[in-house]
Design a protein around this motif. Structure first.
Motif, PDB file in Angstrom:
ATOM      1  N   GLU A  20       0.764  -1.218   0.016  1.00  0.00           N
ATOM      2  CA  GLU A  20       0.025   0.057   0.026  1.00  0.00           C
ATOM      3  C   GLU A  20       1.000   1.315   0.042  1.00  0.00           C
ATOM      4  O   GLU A  20       1.620   1.365   0.891  1.00  0.00           O
ATOM      5  CB  GLU A  20      -0.934  -0.076   1.192  1.00  0.00           C
ATOM      6  N   ILE A  23      -3.235   5.494   1.742  1.00  0.00           N
ATOM      7  CA  ILE A  23      -4.590   4.983   2.140  1.00  0.00           C
ATOM      8  C   ILE A  23      -5.211   6.352   2.487  1.00  0.00           C
ATOM      9  O   ILE A  23      -4.826   7.358   3.129  1.00  0.00           O
ATOM     10  CB  ILE A  23      -4.445   4.268   3.431  1.00  0.00           C
ATOM     11  N   TYR A  24      -6.533   6.362   2.069  1.00  0.00           N
ATOM     12  CA  TYR A  24      -7.661   7.484   2.366  1.00  0.00           C
ATOM     13  C   TYR A  24      -8.779   6.818   2.766  1.00  0.00           C
ATOM     14  O   TYR A  24      -9.616   6.242   1.827  1.00  0.00           O
ATOM     15  CB  TYR A  24      -7.661   8.389   1.243  1.00  0.00           C
ATOM     16  N   GLY A  25      -9.277   6.867   4.201  1.00  0.00           N
ATOM     17  CA  GLY A  25     -10.299   6.370   4.685  1.00  0.00           C
ATOM     18  C   GLY A  25     -10.312   4.707   4.343  1.00  0.00           C
ATOM     19  O   GLY A  25      -9.367   4.021   4.625  1.00  0.00           O
ATOM     20  N   LYS A  26     -11.370   4.224   3.558  1.00  0.00           N
ATOM     21  CA  LYS A  26     -11.189   2.842   3.114  1.00  0.00           C
ATOM     22  C   LYS A  26     -10.948   2.535   1.696  1.00  0.00           C
ATOM     23  O   LYS A  26     -10.803   1.571   1.384  1.00  0.00           O
ATOM     24  CB  LYS A  26     -12.970   2.483   3.083  1.00  0.00           C
ATOM     25  N   GLU A  27     -10.156   3.503   1.265  1.00  0.00           N
ATOM     26  CA  GLU A  27      -9.648   3.426  -0.253  1.00  0.00           C
ATOM     27  C   GLU A  27      -8.032   3.484   0.139  1.00  0.00           C
ATOM     28  O   GLU A  27      -7.576   4.067   0.912  1.00  0.00           O
ATOM     29  CB  GLU A  27     -10.173   4.727  -1.036  1.00  0.00           C
ATOM     30  N   SER A  28      -7.406   2.687  -0.769  1.00  0.00           N
ATOM     31  CA  SER A  28      -6.115   2.556  -1.003  1.00  0.00           C
ATOM     32  C   SER A  28      -5.677   2.282  -2.068  1.00  0.00           C
ATOM     33  O   SER A  28      -6.275   2.033  -3.160  1.00  0.00           O
ATOM     34  CB  SER A  28      -5.733   1.174   0.069  1.00  0.00           C
ATOM     35  N   SER A 233      -8.340  12.431   6.268  1.00  0.00           N
ATOM     36  CA  SER A 233      -9.356  13.370   5.708  1.00  0.00           C
ATOM     37  C   SER A 233      -9.649  14.591   6.598  1.00  0.00           C
ATOM     38  O   SER A 233      -9.345  14.949   7.551  1.00  0.00           O
ATOM     39  CB  SER A 233     -10.781  12.568   5.711  1.00  0.00           C
ATOM     40  N   GLN A 249      -5.337   2.968  15.169  1.00  0.00           N
ATOM     41  CA  GLN A 249      -5.937   2.111  14.065  1.00  0.00           C
ATOM     42  C   GLN A 249      -5.023   1.889  12.994  1.00  0.00           C
ATOM     43  O   GLN A 249      -4.618   0.687  12.776  1.00  0.00           O
ATOM     44  CB  GLN A 249      -7.378   2.649  13.597  1.00  0.00           C
ATOM     45  N   GLU A 250      -4.422   2.953  12.565  1.00  0.00           N
ATOM     46  CA  GLU A 250      -3.720   2.900  11.353  1.00  0.00           C
ATOM     47  C   GLU A 250      -2.168   2.628  11.726  1.00  0.00           C
ATOM     48  O   GLU A 250      -1.151   2.456  10.980  1.00  0.00           O
ATOM     49  CB  GLU A 250      -3.669   4.020  10.639  1.00  0.00           C
TER      50      GLU A 250
END
Length: 520
Positions: A20, A23-28, A233, A249-250
């Protein structure tokens, strides 16, 4: 060998295709996907007449499309120009005209502003990423990614070609465009990777918007190190509890932001119950970090290393200082020493080399230095100090920042040279007043300005933000000032504000504060 910024994506995609990248939110995006999608954007731009050296706007809120825009534009041989979506339409139009921008990369969440931009007089020919109802030239992101790139080939670039132009506020009322080449951008990325030992295991938090130079750590240094960059975001930047949860979380390993972002996390107590063991580095810059908050975050993260980062956008970064112990109220945290490939001079108040060399305006020569200001040779010349070394000239950027050397040889930031004022015969350092106010335990932020009541009368005014749960009197604040300042430097007036107006980079907009109270 990596010689220009897009090479970092090519090399990372070859070495770690499934890793990866962003990563942005649920998008990667994996490095393979990023490489493929940037090639498609580059191919589209070239097929629509974009040539080497042309400027292309990046008109996006933080999004997964941002890195695609950056590297797709550069792969086309063009220059990416970040445009703050929060800017007034007139200011956006100024940038479009100033840079002669024909194409702008955007996305549908800005659709309400697209028609307003089209209506104005500018050289715009098309949007990439827009979903327009009109017949104006545009293509959506899904349509772009479905295009064929059989005829695409890399544009030949060298390190001295322009990579990006970053606009900042100008003293004339018009923004000034800072030109960075592939050499200066790649040097910044490389020096950052080396200094902070960034590698493929790191996860960088990209908190700043693209138009703010702090963002370049994630967007430029991240890919060079083959690391993963988490784009935070807009919503997360405004909600401390969500942001704190995201850090945990990340498993963020490197954080870089203005101090305000960290202060907001501390004020909300959002970090108190979070596991921050992954956080190995906290970098902060852009403004002075009040000691009481720096000490608080250091005590909260005892195993994390903290660095005070300094460098105007014109040089990306030039100094750093590792803060080893939580500072007390009386501690002066330096901006440190210059990093590799960087030299500095200290100039006197007339702009000449200070022979003593221990106090004055900081001038920087570095591999990370800008090429100059776009369309403004006069300002470029004004900001340049030319040193004669033997038979050669060496150009230094005059930062406008006052510094001194401390006993350890570190540089200490004293304030802007335009933040010195003379009132009633006394020379007063505005930044010194702000620092004194911030020593009060209930003052979160302070902004000191000079109000011009009439032609012959100036007044020092302080605007402050208090802790929400506290209620203290003006008399108490004045008494606090007298404890730390000479009587002539104590503000004549003090105003409470719930929040400060801010620039696009999150810094306090002192000009707006001055205008509010000048006209009051």
């Amino acid at each position: 060998m990596i010689k220009i910024l897009p090479h970092t994506i090519n090399f990372a995609a070859s070495a770690y295709p499934e890793k990866e990248a962003f990563i942005y939110g649920k998008e990667s995006l994996t490095y393979f996907e990023l490489n493929k999608k940037t090639n498609k954007l580059a191919s589209y731009l070239i097929s629509h007449g974009v040539q080497k050296g042309d400027r292309v706007g990046v008109y996006l809120f933080r999004s997964i499309e941002t890195p695609i825009a950056i590297y797709g534009i550069m792969k086309a041989g063009a220059v990416f120009v970040p445009i703050d979506p929060e800017l007034p339409i007139a200011r956006i139009n100024f940038i479009l005209n100033d840079c002669n921008i024909n194409y702008v990369v955007t996305n549908p969440n800005l659709r309400k502003k697209h028609p307003k931009i089209i209506e104005l007089k500018n050289p715009l020919k098309g949007f990439i990423g827009a979903d327009l109802e009109s017949d104006f030239n545009s293509i959506t992101w899904p349509a772009l990614f479905n295009t064929s790139i059989e005829k695409y080939s890399d544009v030949s670039l060298n390190e001295d070609d322009l990579a990006y132009i970053m606009y900042t506020s100008g003293s004339t009322g018009f923004p000034k465009g800072i030109m960075h080449t592939h050499k200066s951008g790649l040097s910044y990325a490389r020096l950052s990777v080396n200094l902070f030992d960034i590698d493929e295991n790191d996860r960088l938090a990209s908190h700043a918007a693209l138009h703010f130079d702090i963002s370049t750590l994630g967007y430029l240094a991240g890919p060079l190190a083959k690391a993963t960059t988490i784009i935070i975001s807009e919503a997360h930047t405004k909600m401390a509890s969500s942001l704190a949860a995201l850090i945990e979380q990340e498993k963020i390993t490197i954080w870089y932001s203005v101090p305000l972002a960290i202060i907001q996390l501390l004020q909300s107590n959002a970090l108190n119950d979070k596991n921050l063991d992954s956080l190995r580095l906290v970098l902060f810059g852009g403004e002075v970090f009040a000691n009481k908050y720096l000490s608080q975050i250091m005590n909260l993260c005892p195993n994390t290393h903290f660095y005070n980062i300094y460098g105007p956008a014109e040089v990306n970064q030039c100094t750093s200082y590792k803060v080893n112990t939580p500072p007390t109220n009386e501690t002066i945290v330096p901006i440190g020493t210059v990093w590799e490939e960087t030299e500095y001079l200290i100039l006197d108040d007339k702009g000449n080399l200070n022979i003593d060399g221990d106090y004055g305006e900081l001038a920087i020569h570095s591999s990370t230095m800008m090429k100059g200001y776009w369309n403004n040779q006069t300002l470029t010349n004004k900001s340049t100090y030319v040193a004669i070394e033997g038979e050669k000239e060496k150009k230094y950027f005059k930062t406008g920042d006052l510094v001194k050397k401390n006993e350890s040889g570190d540089l200490v930031f004293l304030g802007r040279n335009d933040r010195q004022v003379k009132i009633r015969g006394y020379r007063i350092e505005i930044d010194e007043i702000e620092a004194a106010l911030l020593k009060h335990k209930y003052i979160i932020e302070a902004a000191v300005v000079v109000l011009h009541k009439n032609v012959n009368e100036k007044e020092i005014m302080a605007a402050i933000i208090l802790s929400k749960e506290e209620n203290i009197s003006l008399k108490e604040i004045k008494a606090h000032c007298y404890d730390y300042l000479p009587s002539y430097a104590v503000p004549e007036s003090i105003e409470f504000m719930p929040d400060f107006p801010r620039t696009g980079s999150g810094k306090i907009d002192r000009i707006k504060i001055m205008n509010i109270y000048t006209n009051a």
